[in-house]
Design an enzyme around this catalytic site. Structure first.
Site, mmCIF file in Angstrom:
data_model
loop_
_atom_site.group_PDB
_atom_site.id
_atom_site.type_symbol
_atom_site.label_atom_id
_atom_site.label_comp_id
_atom_site.label_asym_id
_atom_site.label_seq_id
_atom_site.Cartn_x
_atom_site.Cartn_y
_atom_site.Cartn_z
ATOM 1 N N HIS A 1 -75.549 16.280 -26.074
ATOM 2 C CA HIS A 1 -75.626 15.953 -24.656
ATOM 3 C C HIS A 1 -75.079 14.553 -24.447
ATOM 4 O O HIS A 1 -75.074 13.733 -25.364
ATOM 5 C CB HIS A 1 -77.070 16.065 -24.147
ATOM 6 C CG HIS A 1 -78.032 15.169 -24.850
ATOM 7 N ND1 HIS A 1 -78.552 15.460 -26.101
ATOM 8 C CD2 HIS A 1 -78.570 13.979 -24.509
ATOM 9 C CE1 HIS A 1 -79.359 14.485 -26.483
ATOM 10 N NE2 HIS A 1 -79.381 13.569 -25.527
ATOM 11 N N GLU B 1 -84.630 24.789 -13.463
ATOM 12 C CA GLU B 1 -83.832 23.726 -12.844
ATOM 13 C C GLU B 1 -82.477 24.190 -12.328
ATOM 14 O O GLU B 1 -81.600 23.356 -12.075
ATOM 15 C CB GLU B 1 -83.612 22.550 -13.835
ATOM 16 C CG GLU B 1 -84.901 21.997 -14.432
ATOM 17 C CD GLU B 1 -84.672 20.735 -15.269
ATOM 18 O OE1 GLU B 1 -83.995 19.818 -14.783
ATOM 19 O OE2 GLU B 1 -85.183 20.684 -16.403
ATOM 20 N N LYS C 1 -85.799 11.723 -15.856
ATOM 21 C CA LYS C 1 -86.248 10.365 -15.542
ATOM 22 C C LYS C 1 -85.813 9.895 -14.149
ATOM 23 O O LYS C 1 -86.310 8.904 -13.648
ATOM 24 C CB LYS C 1 -85.722 9.382 -16.598
ATOM 25 C CG LYS C 1 -86.380 9.553 -17.956
ATOM 26 C CD LYS C 1 -85.966 8.492 -18.954
ATOM 27 C CE LYS C 1 -84.632 8.778 -19.620
ATOM 28 N NZ LYS C 1 -84.569 10.051 -20.365
ATOM 29 N N TYR D 1 -83.085 14.698 -28.818
ATOM 30 C CA TYR D 1 -83.082 16.136 -29.085
ATOM 31 C C TYR D 1 -81.719 16.532 -29.631
ATOM 32 O O TYR D 1 -80.692 15.985 -29.214
ATOM 33 C CB TYR D 1 -83.466 16.958 -27.849
ATOM 34 C CG TYR D 1 -82.799 16.542 -26.559
ATOM 35 C CD1 TYR D 1 -81.700 17.239 -26.070
ATOM 36 C CD2 TYR D 1 -83.259 15.449 -25.833
ATOM 37 C CE1 TYR D 1 -81.082 16.860 -24.887
ATOM 38 C CE2 TYR D 1 -82.645 15.058 -24.649
ATOM 39 C CZ TYR D 1 -81.564 15.767 -24.193
ATOM 40 O OH TYR D 1 -80.956 15.387 -23.028
HETATM 41 C C1 DD3 Z 1 -88.388 15.375 -22.801
HETATM 42 C C2 DD3 Z 1 -86.150 14.662 -23.595
HETATM 43 C C3 DD3 Z 1 -86.933 15.721 -22.827
HETATM 44 C C4 DD3 Z 1 -91.095 14.704 -22.855
HETATM 45 C C5 DD3 Z 1 -90.316 14.354 -21.805
HETATM 46 C C6 DD3 Z 1 -88.956 14.669 -21.768
HETATM 47 N N1 DD3 Z 1 -83.858 16.324 -18.109
HETATM 48 C C7 DD3 Z 1 -86.511 16.899 -20.699
HETATM 49 C C8 DD3 Z 1 -87.573 18.965 -20.106
HETATM 50 C C9 DD3 Z 1 -86.746 19.128 -19.025
HETATM 51 C C10 DD3 Z 1 -85.629 17.026 -19.572
HETATM 52 C C11 DD3 Z 1 -84.606 16.103 -19.203
HETATM 53 C C12 DD3 Z 1 -89.186 15.721 -23.869
HETATM 54 C C13 DD3 Z 1 -87.461 17.869 -20.942
HETATM 55 CL CL1 DD3 Z 1 -91.011 13.483 -20.498
HETATM 56 C C14 DD3 Z 1 -90.525 15.402 -23.899
HETATM 57 O O1 DD3 Z 1 -86.366 15.775 -21.513
HETATM 58 C C15 DD3 Z 1 -85.766 18.162 -18.742
HETATM 59 N N2 DD3 Z 1 -84.960 18.344 -17.662
HETATM 60 N N3 DD3 Z 1 -84.368 14.970 -19.886
HETATM 61 C C16 DD3 Z 1 -84.037 17.420 -17.369
HETATM 62 N N4 DD3 Z 1 -83.265 17.592 -16.285
#
Ligand code: DD3
Length: 337
Positions: free
Chosen positions: A277, A185, A207, A273
């Site tokens: 943040h 990213e 999201k 997590y």
């Molecule tokens: C997450 C909380 C975590 C499933 C899902 C999302 N923003 C992320 C990986 C990359 C990201 C986030 C865990 C996971 Cl759908 C399990 O979120 C991410 N990249 N919230 C960004 N930019």
């Protein structure tokens, strides 16, 4: 304080300031900012629905658990979660579509009333698709609809119940480190203060599709890796928190022309997590997790720490737990004595 390094504004697609700027074709061809436009395939083949984890007609979202990569005639697939979501309208684009002659099918007409199926061109009819693959049992559980119950976590509860549970839990936050190390990213980063102890990266949350400001959602991820959550914060972290608030708001103003007074800037407790943040969402957007039992405004957190360095170690904090969360049992058991 590190110098602001807000990215220069990209060329506007048109004059409308509400519209989000996308990279010019030249930039896309040069590969400067792709990763959001290239044709792609799902990271697995086949998808046999195991369960509808959650669906909402109101939110127009569907969470599916599927078995993927199955050998023909066998039931030995791996688990994947696919989240499908219809996205908010891009107002300007839809208005433009109506001014021309959109592809329509009449549903019915009655007096002055008529309804249609409108088929927008492909760039306006995408479905936001989020894939978790391979998905663990934790992921499947996370998306299953579950009842929540509210507890107050005392200083002692945190020390004797929550923290030991977290420590043996070790949920992977590799994706966070990938962002901090620019392994993933990197082209999506909106702002970075590179200071190792007082710096952070501001990036659109997964999201948000960045196509409209209505549901703007960014996260600031701090560079230091020793702060798990709100519970770890002391006055030592004030420079970091002030940087996140001030520089984060300034970067959002520069990039999206949205003022600080139009943003909700907050931390979750419990977070999903455990690497510190901060959430930046559009004030008019009721993002999941913005209710009072979970969201702590960053400006309040800063003031509380200014008054009492140990505020978040000593105070009881509300925690909403899913009844299928192992922590729920521990809290309920603990409270019954
Ligand atoms: C997450 C909380 C975590 C499933 C899902 C999302 N923003 C992320 C990986 C990359 C990201 C986030 C865990 C996971 Cl759908 C399990 O979120 C991410 N990249 N919230 C960004 N930019």
């Amino acid at each position: 304080m590190a110098a602001l390094s807000v990215q220069p504004l990209k060329r506007k697609r048109n004059e409308n300031a509400d519209k989000i700027e996308t990279p010019s074709t030249e930039e896309q061809e040069a590969g400067v900012s792709t990763g959001n436009s290239a044709a792609a395939r799902l990271p697995f083949s086949g998808f046999r629905v195991q369960k509808v984890l959650k669906e909402s007609a109101r939110d127009k979202i569907l969470f599916l658990h599927g078995k993927v990569n199955e050998a023909p005639g066998e039931m030995n697939g791996e688990d994947a979660v696919v989240i499908l979501e219809k996205t908010p309208f891009q107002v300007e684009q839809m208005a433009q579509l109506l001014s021309g002659s959109p592809e329509l099918q009449l549903q019915f007409s009655n007096d002055i009333y008529s309804t249609y199926h409108l088929f927008p061109p492909r760039q306006l009819s995408d479905v936001k698709t989020t894939v978790v693959y391979p998905a663990t049992e934790k992921h499947l559980q996370k998306y299953l609809r579950q009842e929540l119950q509210l507890f107050r976590e005392t200083e002692e509860d945190y020390r004797t119940i929550t923290l030991p549970y977290l420590q043996c839990q070790s949920l992977s936050i590799q994706w966070v480190y990938n962002i901090l190390e620019k392994k993933s990213e990197a082209d999506r980063i909106i702002f970075e203060n590179p200071d190792p102890s007082h710096g952070f990266i501001l990036i659109p949350d997964l999201k948000w599709n960045q196509q409209q400001l209505d549901d703007l959602y960014l996260i600031a991820i701090c560079h230091r890796r020793d702060v798990r959550s709100l519970r770890d914060l002391t006055s030592e972290h004030l420079p970091l928190l002030r940087n996140i608030l001030l520089e984060g708001q300034e970067a959002i103003l520069q990039r999206y022309q949205l003022k600080g007074s139009c943003l909700r800037v907050y931390l979750h407790y419990l977070p999903s997590y455990f690497h510190l943040h901060v959430h930046f969402t559009a004030l008019g957007f009721e993002a999941p997790g913005s209710a009072v039992e979970r969201a702590h405004l960053l400006a309040d957190v800063i003031e509380n720490l200014e008054c009492d360095s140990k505020y978040y170690q000593h105070r009881s904090l509300p925690i909403a737990l899913r009844t299928d969360d192992p922590l729920f049992q521990l809290f309920q058991g603990g409270k019954k004595g």
